[in-house]
Write an enzyme that holds these catalytic residues in place. Sequence first.
Site, PDB file in Angstrom:
ATOM      1  N   ARG A  80       0.831  -1.204   0.000  1.00  0.00           N
ATOM      2  CA  ARG A  80       0.000   0.000   0.000  1.00  0.00           C
ATOM      3  C   ARG A  80       0.866   1.255   0.000  1.00  0.00           C
ATOM      4  O   ARG A  80       0.549   2.233  -0.669  1.00  0.00           O
ATOM      5  CB  ARG A  80      -0.966  -0.013   1.201  1.00  0.00           C
ATOM      6  CG  ARG A  80      -2.046   1.059   1.065  1.00  0.00           C
ATOM      7  CD  ARG A  80      -3.170   0.875   2.069  1.00  0.00           C
ATOM      8  NE  ARG A  80      -2.677   1.000   3.434  1.00  0.00           N
ATOM      9  CZ  ARG A  80      -3.409   0.719   4.511  1.00  0.00           C
ATOM     10  NH1 ARG A  80      -4.658   0.289   4.380  1.00  0.00           N
ATOM     11  NH2 ARG A  80      -2.907   0.857   5.714  1.00  0.00           N
ATOM     12  N   LYS A 183      -2.816   6.396   1.156  1.00  0.00           N
ATOM     13  CA  LYS A 183      -2.678   6.862   2.544  1.00  0.00           C
ATOM     14  C   LYS A 183      -1.741   8.065   2.596  1.00  0.00           C
ATOM     15  O   LYS A 183      -0.550   7.925   2.890  1.00  0.00           O
ATOM     16  CB  LYS A 183      -2.178   5.711   3.417  1.00  0.00           C
ATOM     17  CG  LYS A 183      -2.565   5.837   4.865  1.00  0.00           C
ATOM     18  CD  LYS A 183      -2.504   4.501   5.566  1.00  0.00           C
ATOM     19  CE  LYS A 183      -2.571   4.603   7.062  1.00  0.00           C
ATOM     20  NZ  LYS A 183      -3.786   5.203   7.598  1.00  0.00           N
ATOM     21  N   GLU A 219     -16.493   6.520   4.277  1.00  0.00           N
ATOM     22  CA  GLU A 219     -15.822   5.844   5.384  1.00  0.00           C
ATOM     23  C   GLU A 219     -15.670   6.787   6.556  1.00  0.00           C
ATOM     24  O   GLU A 219     -15.999   7.972   6.471  1.00  0.00           O
ATOM     25  CB  GLU A 219     -14.485   5.236   4.968  1.00  0.00           C
ATOM     26  CG  GLU A 219     -13.416   6.196   4.588  1.00  0.00           C
ATOM     27  CD  GLU A 219     -12.072   5.496   4.357  1.00  0.00           C
ATOM     28  OE1 GLU A 219     -11.786   4.457   4.974  1.00  0.00           O
ATOM     29  OE2 GLU A 219     -11.287   6.023   3.560  1.00  0.00           O
TER      30      GLU A 219
END
Length: 340
Positions: A80, A183, A219
């Site tokens: 990620r 992220k 989210e």
Amino acid sequence: MKNINWQDLSFGYYKTDYNVRCHYKDGKWGELEVSDSEYLPIHMSSTCLHYGQEAFEGLKAFRGKDGKVRLFRCEENAKRMQNTADYIMMKAPSSELFSEAVVKAIELNKEYIPPYESGASLYIRPLLIGVGPQMGVAPSKEFLFTVFVSPVGPYFKTGFKPVKVLMEHTDDRAAPHGTGHIKVGGNYAAGMRAGEAAHHKGYAMAIFLDAKEKKYIDECGPANFFGIKDNTYITPSATTILPSITNASIMEIAKDMGLKVERRLIPIEELATFKEAGACGTAAVISPIGSVEDSTSGQVITIGKPDQVGELTEKLYNRLRGIQYGDCEDKFGWNEILEF
Ligand code: PLP
Ligand code: COI
């Protein structure tokens, strides 16, 4: 082991003894260095400071009843970070370098890995920043990769109890073709105002809606959302949502427990039909959601029995934690057992 009141730990920064660092310069990564400083010496014109070239990760290591230390799905965090870095034009550490740095940071601070009985864990924070000086908007040519750790307790002070969340209608965390799926710090800056407003009003966190239509659940600030009904685990699917490694793991566990799993749009109106709901992530683990208040209409949507953790949520939580602490069989092969 350090003399720490492990049971009293919450989720926060706790100074440990060492961190590890690696510089990317002249087209290659250097040697991994160990530091005992909490500070990073960087150029004031670094791209991370001005243009948001920064990526971070979060993962955990757990001490089991058997005294062994288990690192959960580190490879997924490495991948990620690579996806994040690619998207914002940074050089990412290879999976090998990522893993070596993580394991070294844990080993150097092994006295800070909480004991099994405490229910606490060691949170690991890999950070990648652009440190080359740029004045015009352009990617850096130099990067700094750092890994530090912190012993942590529950993310929400209520522990494993249903929390109240506030549905945010105004601010967007991420745009449909923006950076929600990676992220980067900018996503958290975008969501901070709504998160703080929710905290001040007594809610555990804000839950965001899709930025385009404001019709669907997106989210939570620091975690993915899920709802459960009719023996089905349902979690939103959208380009704005961070692919949570915890959520991916829970979906595997849910299937293994005989639940159906759906990844799809969740309209706001569907919230009231869920028997159980929660937020999930490395920091949040599984935090049951007992109610959602609509910040515009003031309507409160209660989910299941708001003060009671739902049966399936509890089963999923116990199985996930069981695997992480080594109490349940690691049938998916998610743990790396660290020997030191
Ligand atoms: N969503 C957001 C916005 C997050 O910050 C996090 C935390 O990393 C998650 C979801 C959960 O992801 P993971 O389970 O990989 O920690
Ligand atoms: C995590 O769960 O690792 C996170 O990054 C969430 C948050 C503390 C930003």
